[in-house]
Design a protein around this motif. Structure first.
Motif, PDB file in Angstrom:
ATOM      1  N   ARG A  15     -32.067 -93.962 -59.023  1.00 21.99           N
ATOM      2  CA  ARG A  15     -33.025 -92.851 -59.018  1.00 21.99           C
ATOM      3  C   ARG A  15     -32.401 -91.577 -59.588  1.00 21.99           C
ATOM      4  N   LEU A  16     -31.138 -91.347 -59.279  1.00 23.11           N
ATOM      5  CA  LEU A  16     -30.460 -90.183 -59.842  1.00 23.11           C
ATOM      6  C   LEU A  16     -30.371 -90.293 -61.366  1.00 23.11           C
ATOM      7  N   ARG A  17     -30.067 -91.496 -61.851  1.00 24.94           N
ATOM      8  CA  ARG A  17     -29.992 -91.705 -63.305  1.00 24.94           C
ATOM      9  C   ARG A  17     -31.353 -91.481 -63.952  1.00 24.94           C
ATOM     10  N   LEU A  19     -33.725 -89.466 -62.998  1.00 23.61           N
ATOM     11  CA  LEU A  19     -33.986 -88.027 -63.073  1.00 23.61           C
ATOM     12  C   LEU A  19     -33.178 -87.375 -64.195  1.00 23.61           C
ATOM     13  N   ARG A  20     -31.952 -87.829 -64.367  1.00 29.38           N
ATOM     14  CA  ARG A  20     -31.112 -87.259 -65.438  1.00 29.38           C
ATOM     15  C   ARG A  20     -31.662 -87.612 -66.810  1.00 29.38           C
ATOM     16  N   THR A  21     -31.993 -88.882 -67.030  1.00 29.62           N
ATOM     17  CA  THR A  21     -32.461 -89.295 -68.353  1.00 29.62           C
ATOM     18  C   THR A  21     -33.832 -88.691 -68.671  1.00 29.62           C
ATOM     19  N   GLU A  22     -34.680 -88.546 -67.636  1.00 31.14           N
ATOM     20  CA  GLU A  22     -35.979 -87.909 -67.854  1.00 31.14           C
ATOM     21  C   GLU A  22     -35.810 -86.462 -68.301  1.00 31.14           C
ATOM     22  N   ALA A  23     -34.706 -85.844 -67.900  1.00 26.69           N
ATOM     23  CA  ALA A  23     -34.438 -84.455 -68.295  1.00 26.69           C
ATOM     24  C   ALA A  23     -33.761 -84.380 -69.656  1.00 26.69           C
ATOM     25  N   GLY A  24     -33.475 -85.556 -70.246  1.00 27.99           N
ATOM     26  CA  GLY A  24     -32.848 -85.574 -71.567  1.00 27.99           C
ATOM     27  C   GLY A  24     -31.381 -85.193 -71.540  1.00 27.99           C
ATOM     28  N   LEU A  25     -30.723 -85.401 -70.416  1.00 31.19           N
ATOM     29  CA  LEU A  25     -29.311 -85.037 -70.288  1.00 31.19           C
ATOM     30  C   LEU A  25     -28.431 -86.277 -70.288  1.00 31.19           C
ATOM     31  N   SER A  26     -27.310 -86.176 -70.982  1.00 33.32           N
ATOM     32  CA  SER A  26     -26.304 -87.234 -70.886  1.00 33.32           C
ATOM     33  C   SER A  26     -25.475 -86.995 -69.614  1.00 33.32           C
ATOM     34  N   GLY A  27     -24.722 -88.014 -69.227  1.00 28.95           N
ATOM     35  CA  GLY A  27     -23.856 -87.825 -68.070  1.00 28.95           C
ATOM     36  C   GLY A  27     -22.865 -86.701 -68.291  1.00 28.95           C
ATOM     37  N   SER A  42     -20.906 -90.682 -62.965  1.00 26.92           N
ATOM     38  CA  SER A  42     -20.915 -92.141 -63.113  1.00 26.92           C
ATOM     39  C   SER A  42     -20.827 -92.832 -61.756  1.00 26.92           C
ATOM     40  N   ARG A  43     -19.953 -92.346 -60.876  1.00 27.71           N
ATOM     41  CA  ARG A  43     -19.791 -92.984 -59.561  1.00 27.71           C
ATOM     42  C   ARG A  43     -21.073 -92.879 -58.747  1.00 27.71           C
ATOM     43  N   LEU A  44     -21.733 -91.728 -58.812  1.00 25.96           N
ATOM     44  CA  LEU A  44     -22.970 -91.556 -58.057  1.00 25.96           C
ATOM     45  C   LEU A  44     -24.071 -92.448 -58.599  1.00 25.96           C
ATOM     46  N   GLU A  45     -24.195 -92.527 -59.917  1.00 24.59           N
ATOM     47  CA  GLU A  45     -25.270 -93.313 -60.514  1.00 24.59           C
ATOM     48  C   GLU A  45     -25.049 -94.819 -60.363  1.00 24.59           C
TER      49      GLU A  45
END
Length: 280
Positions: A15-17, A19-27, A42-45
């Motif tokens: 779910r965290l990933r 939200l990040r990808t929907e915002a157009g952000l790389s890790g 990376s560890r969280l995702e």
């Protein structure tokens, strides 16, 4: 760590990933924005690390999704209801954990417990409990509220003398010999066990070292009625209330109990351990 816990943490990471990808952000973009090492994202995702509340708040702010904070907090709360690291559990010392034990004991009519290396807490003397708790305070570096914790453990034992409750307690014979305390303290503890063998509310089974077994003794655990299991590991305590998990631990308890001895045979094992202290 339980498989269910890990699966839930993986789901939170997914779910965290999202939200990040929907915002157009790389890790890398997100870690830079938050001032984190890239490996933390990376560890969280990937479910390798449990986020803190502040991590979640920072994440939703960075991806521009503040409305997702409540959802993520709910997911995290669900994790922590099941998996409680000792670092968090004992942050305020051992007394609050002992008081939680009092609450669960008072809510229960039947408690089944197993311990492999120590005398069950419900049967400990104050001196023995003091030494056991001191060992784990030293191991985990938690606040040294040992006397308060011992007092709470002794208060919990009042339930042994109240009507309407039954305590079915199992221990491995090895626990009768483990010197986590001076020999005279262990001798006093063994004397107390002998005195409790006739208590109507207590059924004390001891698994002899040479007994045939279908399961090897593992981590200690307690089953409160058929509603809750609390299982301890070196790093955490699991609070499990799913029916299938309770059923599993009930099966484990029954398998261990099948190898236990009671009554005069249990008395003989305790007396033998007590005699060995006198001969040392």
């Amino acid at each position: 760590m339980s498989t269910d816990f890990q699966q839930a943490r993986l789901a939170l990471g997914v779910r965290l990933r999202e939200l990040r990808t929907e915002a157009g952000l790389s890790g890398r973009d997100l870690s830079s924005q938050l001032g984190w090492q890239a490996s933390k994202v990376s560890r969280l995702e990937n479910g390798k690390q449990t986020p803190s509340l502040s991590d979640l708040d920072a994440w939703v702010a960075a991806v521009g999704q503040p409305d997702s904070a409540a959802e993520l907090r709910g997911r995290l709360q669900g994790l922590e209801t099941r998996y409680r690291s000792w670092r968090r559990q004992l942050a305020a010392g051992h007394r609050p954990r002992q008081e939680a034990g009092i609450t669960e004991t008072n809510r229960s009519e039947v408690v089944r417990s197993f311990e492999a290396g120590v005398v069950p807490g419900m049967l400990q003397t104050a001196d023995y409990a003091r030494h056991v708790l001191s060992r784990y305070v030293d191991l985990r570096g938690t606040p040294r509220d040992i006397e308060l914790a011992v007092n709470a453990r002794m208060q919990r034992q009042a339930a042994l003398y109240e009507g309407g409750r039954k305590f079915h307690l199992l221990m491995w014979e090895a626990a009768l010999h483990v010197l986590l305390c001076p020999p005279d303290v262990l001798a006093g503890q063994l004397d107390r066990l002998i005195g409790l063998l006739g208590l109507s509310s207590v059924s004390l089974g001891i698994i002899p070292l040479g007994a045939p077994m279908t399961l090897a003794p593992g981590d200690g655990f307690s089953i409160y009625d058929d509603r809750l299991v609390i299982s301890e590991t070196w790093s955490a305590e699991l609070w499990l209330d799913e029916p299938q998990e309770i059923a599993l631990f009930s099966t484990i308890w029954e398998a261990l109990n099948a190898s236990a001895v009671y009554g005069h045979r249990a008395h003989r094992l305790i007396a033998r351990a007590r005699s060995s202290l006198d001969q040392a």
